[in-house]
Write a protein that holds these residues in place. Structure first.
Motif, PDB file in Angstrom:
ATOM      1  N   GLY A  69       0.846  -1.178   0.000  1.00  0.00           N
ATOM      2  CA  GLY A  69       0.000   0.000   0.000  1.00  0.00           C
ATOM      3  C   GLY A  69       0.882   1.227   0.000  1.00  0.00           C
ATOM      4  O   GLY A  69       1.955   1.219   0.609  1.00  0.00           O
ATOM      5  N   GLN A  70       0.440   2.266  -0.688  1.00  0.00           N
ATOM      6  CA  GLN A  70       1.219   3.497  -0.763  1.00  0.00           C
ATOM      7  C   GLN A  70       0.264   4.671  -0.798  1.00  0.00           C
ATOM      8  O   GLN A  70      -0.616   4.734  -1.659  1.00  0.00           O
ATOM      9  CB  GLN A  70       2.076   3.466  -2.024  1.00  0.00           C
ATOM     10  CG  GLN A  70       2.988   4.649  -2.175  1.00  0.00           C
ATOM     11  CD  GLN A  70       3.961   4.429  -3.316  1.00  0.00           C
ATOM     12  OE1 GLN A  70       4.643   3.418  -3.378  1.00  0.00           O
ATOM     13  NE2 GLN A  70       4.015   5.389  -4.228  1.00  0.00           N
ATOM     14  N   GLY A  71       0.404   5.583   0.156  1.00  0.00           N
ATOM     15  CA  GLY A  71      -0.450   6.757   0.193  1.00  0.00           C
ATOM     16  C   GLY A  71      -0.584   7.309   1.595  1.00  0.00           C
ATOM     17  O   GLY A  71       0.175   6.957   2.494  1.00  0.00           O
ATOM     18  N   SER A  72      -1.579   8.170   1.773  1.00  0.00           N
ATOM     19  CA  SER A  72      -1.819   8.827   3.062  1.00  0.00           C
ATOM     20  C   SER A  72      -3.193   8.444   3.587  1.00  0.00           C
ATOM     21  O   SER A  72      -4.164   8.394   2.835  1.00  0.00           O
ATOM     22  CB  SER A  72      -1.755  10.347   2.890  1.00  0.00           C
ATOM     23  OG  SER A  72      -0.480  10.735   2.448  1.00  0.00           O
ATOM     24  N   LEU A  73      -3.253   8.217   4.878  1.00  0.00           N
ATOM     25  CA  LEU A  73      -4.500   7.898   5.562  1.00  0.00           C
ATOM     26  C   LEU A  73      -4.824   9.057   6.490  1.00  0.00           C
ATOM     27  O   LEU A  73      -3.949   9.535   7.224  1.00  0.00           O
ATOM     28  CB  LEU A  73      -4.340   6.607   6.371  1.00  0.00           C
ATOM     29  CG  LEU A  73      -5.616   6.039   6.968  1.00  0.00           C
ATOM     30  CD1 LEU A  73      -6.398   5.290   5.890  1.00  0.00           C
ATOM     31  CD2 LEU A  73      -5.287   5.077   8.105  1.00  0.00           C
ATOM     32  N   TYR A  74      -6.083   9.513   6.446  1.00  0.00           N
ATOM     33  CA  TYR A  74      -6.535  10.626   7.270  1.00  0.00           C
ATOM     34  C   TYR A  74      -7.639  10.122   8.185  1.00  0.00           C
ATOM     35  O   TYR A  74      -8.571   9.468   7.736  1.00  0.00           O
ATOM     36  CB  TYR A  74      -7.046  11.766   6.383  1.00  0.00           C
ATOM     37  CG  TYR A  74      -5.996  12.226   5.404  1.00  0.00           C
ATOM     38  CD1 TYR A  74      -4.997  13.120   5.789  1.00  0.00           C
ATOM     39  CD2 TYR A  74      -5.980  11.746   4.099  1.00  0.00           C
ATOM     40  CE1 TYR A  74      -4.027  13.525   4.902  1.00  0.00           C
ATOM     41  CE2 TYR A  74      -5.004  12.150   3.199  1.00  0.00           C
ATOM     42  CZ  TYR A  74      -4.030  13.031   3.608  1.00  0.00           C
ATOM     43  OH  TYR A  74      -3.054  13.419   2.725  1.00  0.00           O
ATOM     44  N   LEU A  75      -7.522  10.445   9.476  1.00  0.00           N
ATOM     45  CA  LEU A  75      -8.464   9.944  10.461  1.00  0.00           C
ATOM     46  C   LEU A  75      -9.156  11.074  11.192  1.00  0.00           C
ATOM     47  O   LEU A  75      -8.494  11.995  11.704  1.00  0.00           O
ATOM     48  CB  LEU A  75      -7.746   9.060  11.490  1.00  0.00           C
ATOM     49  CG  LEU A  75      -7.037   7.819  10.949  1.00  0.00           C
ATOM     50  CD1 LEU A  75      -5.585   8.114  10.655  1.00  0.00           C
ATOM     51  CD2 LEU A  75      -7.142   6.687  11.929  1.00  0.00           C
ATOM     52  N   THR A  76     -10.473  11.008  11.213  1.00  0.00           N
ATOM     53  CA  THR A  76     -11.294  11.890  12.045  1.00  0.00           C
ATOM     54  C   THR A  76     -12.114  10.977  12.949  1.00  0.00           C
ATOM     55  O   THR A  76     -12.181   9.770  12.720  1.00  0.00           O
ATOM     56  CB  THR A  76     -12.248  12.770  11.203  1.00  0.00           C
ATOM     57  OG1 THR A  76     -13.330  11.975  10.733  1.00  0.00           O
ATOM     58  CG2 THR A  76     -11.537  13.450  10.046  1.00  0.00           C
ATOM     59  N   PRO A  77     -12.766  11.508  13.977  1.00  0.00           N
ATOM     60  CA  PRO A  77     -13.594  10.648  14.827  1.00  0.00           C
ATOM     61  C   PRO A  77     -14.754   9.984  14.085  1.00  0.00           C
ATOM     62  O   PRO A  77     -15.292   8.982  14.551  1.00  0.00           O
ATOM     63  CB  PRO A  77     -14.111  11.607  15.897  1.00  0.00           C
ATOM     64  CG  PRO A  77     -13.100  12.701  15.946  1.00  0.00           C
ATOM     65  CD  PRO A  77     -12.625  12.856  14.526  1.00  0.00           C
TER      66      PRO A  77
END
Length: 155
Positions: free
Chosen positions: A65-73
């Motif tokens: 996997g390659q990329g960015s993960l963004y987390l909100t509640p």
């Protein structure tokens, strides 16, 4: 002697057909990626961010996997690419893991967020009962083959 060659050649074609089907079926049945606007909205309000890359010790040329993960509640969004495969799940872990052995050793402490059904960007809702701040790592895992795909530490 011809029948032996026929059996062998048919067996090889049969096995290759199954392998190719296992690889291509998830691609053909993948959900469409979320819109750029939806991803940008999550990215702009993210409390945490994780980077996925191909250099994890448990990743290889078929599982990455390659990329960015963004987390909100409320939402987890991924901008990037995953190697195609069946039955991917996103897990959150309180311990950083980067290979299959580490994943299996800590799986009891992890929480499954949901199924990943796209290989180019995805978004998953976060259950109201899930506190993402209690974890520090996101992992993509293939349930069908117990295979590590990639991970990223977000805190």
């Amino acid at each position: 002697m011809k029948w032996i060659a026929a059996v062998i050649s048919h067996s090889v074609v049969f096995v290759l057909g199954i392998a190719l089907g296992m690889y291509l079926l998830p691609i053909f049945t993948a959900e469409p990626s979320p819109s750029a606007e939806a991803l940008a909205k999550v990215q702009g309000s993210a409390d945490y961010q994780a980077q996925f890359d191909r250099q994890r010790s448990g990743s290889d040329w078929l599982h990455w996997g390659q990329g960015s993960l963004y987390l909100t509640p409320k939402t987890i969004a991924f901008r990037g690419e995953l190697a195609p495969g069946p039955d991917y799940r996103l897990y959150l872990s309180p311990v950083f893991v980067e290979d299959e052995q580490q994943f299996l050793a800590h799986k009891a402490q992890m929480v499954a967020v949901g199924a990943v059904n796209s290989f180019n960007d995805f978004m998953l809702p976060v259950s109201e009962s899930l506190d993402i701040s209690r974890y520090n790592t996101a992992i993509i895992w293939c349930e069908s083959f117990n295979q590590f795909i990639s991970s990223g530490r977000y805190q």
